[in-house]
Design a protein around this motif. Structure first.
Motif, short mmCIF file in Angstrom:
data_model
loop_
_atom_site.label_atom_id
_atom_site.label_comp_id
_atom_site.label_asym_id
_atom_site.label_seq_id
_atom_site.Cartn_x
_atom_site.Cartn_y
_atom_site.Cartn_z
N SER A 48 0.83 -1.20 0.00
CA SER A 48 0.00 0.00 0.00
C SER A 48 0.86 1.25 0.00
CB SER A 48 -0.90 -0.01 1.25
OG SER A 48 -1.66 1.18 1.34
N THR A 49 0.27 2.35 -0.46
CA THR A 49 0.91 3.66 -0.35
C THR A 49 0.63 4.30 1.00
OG1 THR A 49 -1.01 4.75 -1.33
CG2 THR A 49 0.77 4.10 -2.84
N ASN A 50 -0.28 3.72 1.78
CA ASN A 50 -0.67 4.27 3.08
C ASN A 50 0.45 4.08 4.10
OD1 ASN A 50 -1.87 5.13 5.41
ND2 ASN A 50 -3.50 3.61 5.39
N THR A 125 2.16 -12.76 13.54
CA THR A 125 2.89 -11.79 12.72
C THR A 125 2.32 -11.76 11.30
OG1 THR A 125 4.90 -12.21 13.98
CG2 THR A 125 5.18 -11.18 11.83
N PHE A 126 2.23 -10.54 10.73
CA PHE A 126 1.85 -10.30 9.34
C PHE A 126 2.93 -9.42 8.69
CE2 PHE A 126 -3.12 -10.57 9.03
CZ PHE A 126 -3.06 -11.93 9.19
N THR A 127 2.84 -9.30 7.36
CA THR A 127 3.73 -8.43 6.59
C THR A 127 2.91 -7.30 5.98
OG1 THR A 127 5.16 -10.30 6.05
CG2 THR A 127 5.36 -8.37 4.66
N TYR A 128 3.48 -6.09 6.01
CA TYR A 128 2.86 -4.90 5.42
C TYR A 128 3.97 -4.14 4.71
CZ TYR A 128 0.36 -0.47 5.04
OH TYR A 128 -0.26 0.66 4.55
N THR A 129 3.75 -3.79 3.45
CA THR A 129 4.77 -3.10 2.66
C THR A 129 4.26 -1.76 2.19
OG1 THR A 129 5.63 -5.23 1.89
CG2 THR A 129 6.25 -3.29 0.62
N THR A 130 5.07 -0.72 2.44
CA THR A 130 4.77 0.60 1.87
C THR A 130 5.48 0.68 0.53
OG1 THR A 130 6.65 1.58 3.02
CG2 THR A 130 4.51 1.72 4.12
N ASP A 131 4.75 1.09 -0.48
CA ASP A 131 5.31 1.22 -1.84
C ASP A 131 4.85 2.57 -2.36
OD1 ASP A 131 6.18 1.09 -4.43
OD2 ASP A 131 5.25 -0.83 -4.88
N ASN A 132 5.74 3.56 -2.31
CA ASN A 132 5.38 4.93 -2.67
C ASN A 132 6.16 5.45 -3.86
OD1 ASN A 132 5.30 4.48 0.46
ND2 ASN A 132 3.64 5.86 -0.06
N THR A 133 6.75 4.55 -4.64
CA THR A 133 7.51 4.94 -5.82
C THR A 133 6.82 4.41 -7.06
OG1 THR A 133 9.55 4.85 -4.56
CG2 THR A 133 9.76 4.80 -6.95
N ASN A 134 6.62 5.28 -8.05
CA ASN A 134 6.01 4.84 -9.29
C ASN A 134 6.94 3.86 -10.01
OD1 ASN A 134 3.74 6.46 -9.00
ND2 ASN A 134 4.69 8.19 -10.04
N PRO A 135 6.37 2.83 -10.62
CA PRO A 135 7.21 1.93 -11.41
C PRO A 135 7.75 2.67 -12.64
CG PRO A 135 4.89 1.38 -11.70
CD PRO A 135 4.96 2.46 -10.66
N THR A 136 8.82 2.16 -13.20
CA THR A 136 9.39 2.76 -14.41
C THR A 136 9.43 1.72 -15.51
OG1 THR A 136 11.65 2.19 -13.77
CG2 THR A 136 10.85 4.37 -13.10
N ILE A 137 9.51 2.21 -16.73
CA ILE A 137 9.62 1.31 -17.88
C ILE A 137 10.59 1.93 -18.88
CG2 ILE A 137 7.60 2.27 -19.04
CD1 ILE A 137 7.06 -0.68 -19.93
N THR A 138 11.47 1.10 -19.42
CA THR A 138 12.45 1.54 -20.40
C THR A 138 12.16 0.83 -21.71
OG1 THR A 138 14.10 1.79 -18.66
CG2 THR A 138 14.91 1.68 -20.93
N LEU A 139 11.96 1.61 -22.78
CA LEU A 139 11.80 1.04 -24.12
C LEU A 139 13.18 0.86 -24.73
CD1 LEU A 139 8.86 3.25 -25.44
CD2 LEU A 139 8.76 0.84 -24.83
N ASN A 140 13.54 -0.38 -25.03
CA ASN A 140 14.85 -0.66 -25.61
C ASN A 140 14.83 -0.72 -27.13
OD1 ASN A 140 16.10 -0.74 -23.15
ND2 ASN A 140 15.81 -2.93 -22.89
N SER A 141 13.81 -1.34 -27.69
CA SER A 141 13.73 -1.41 -29.15
C SER A 141 12.30 -1.66 -29.57
CB SER A 141 14.66 -2.51 -29.68
OG SER A 141 14.18 -3.79 -29.32
N PRO A 142 11.95 -1.24 -30.77
CA PRO A 142 12.82 -0.54 -31.74
C PRO A 142 13.09 0.90 -31.28
CG PRO A 142 10.59 -0.74 -32.61
CD PRO A 142 10.61 -1.45 -31.30
N GLU A 143 14.17 1.45 -31.80
CA GLU A 143 14.53 2.84 -31.48
C GLU A 143 13.47 3.78 -32.01
OE1 GLU A 143 18.35 3.43 -33.27
OE2 GLU A 143 19.24 1.76 -32.19
N ASN A 144 13.41 4.98 -31.45
CA ASN A 144 12.45 5.99 -31.91
C ASN A 144 12.75 6.38 -33.36
OD1 ASN A 144 10.28 7.74 -31.61
ND2 ASN A 144 11.59 9.43 -30.93
N ASN A 145 11.70 6.51 -34.16
CA ASN A 145 11.77 6.88 -35.58
C ASN A 145 12.54 5.86 -36.42
OD1 ASN A 145 10.29 9.35 -35.40
ND2 ASN A 145 12.10 10.27 -34.44
#
Length: 188
Positions: A48-50, A125-145
């Protein structure tokens, strides 16, 4: 017998028949654990982001109840507890709202321990994870244009969600492959 209450004192008499008595004291022998405690929310393995969640658990049945202790740690063995909250003498006080925010992007282990006055204890016991970072994505191919000579195109991209790549839910390729409308690719 265990799980019973006893009273005791000491009496003394000397040779001159002088007497004295201590105050009467009470001891309770108790070896019964509080009934199993059930963690209710956040549910186990929540991501959660909470950063200020409300922790809730069931009320235990315990005649000699002393306290609930909530511990929150980023180590599964609770070797460096970051937060400790103790709720004394109230069986029905089975919630805690975090007012100090948890750290961003951290996997926490949280547990509730129910203790009685003889320090018999039961915990879960339980697990709770804070996740407050947006995921990223990298386009490798094909190259632009890029100009291609075939209609068979190999799209390569790398999704990441630091620090918890296991938290990625979906990664889809979109484009105007069959019309002028941008749409999700269904041929992956």
């Amino acid at each position: 017998n265990l799980n019973e209450r006893y009273t005791y004192n000491a009496n003394i008499i000397d040779l001159a028949n002088n007497q004295n008595t201590t105050e009467t004291r009470i001891i309770t022998l108790d070896n019964t654990l509080a009934n199993n405690i059930t963690l209710l929310s956040p549910s186990n393995n929540t991501v959660s982001t909470n950063r200020t969640p409300l922790f809730t658990w069931n009320n235990v049945t315990e005649l000699n109840f002393d306290n609930y202790t909530l511990e929150i740690d980023n180590d599964y063995d609770f070797s460096s507890v970051q937060f400790t909250f103790v709720k004394y003498n109230n069986l029905t006080n089975s919630t805690h709202l975090m007012t100090t925010p948890l750290n961003d992007n951290t996997r926490y282990f949280w547990r509730i321990t129910a203790r009685d006055k003889a320090n018999n204890q039961n915990s879960t016991t339980f697990t709770y994870t804070t996740d407050n970072t947006n995921p990223t994505i990298t386009l490798n191919s094909p190259e632009n244009n890029k100009w291609l000579t075939t209609s068979s195109v190999n799209f390569q991209y790398i999704p990441t969600d630091s620090p918890f790549n296991a938290n990625l839910q979906a990664c889809d390729l979109y484009g105007n492959f069959t019309s002028t409308t941008f749409a999700k690719n269904n041929t992956q």
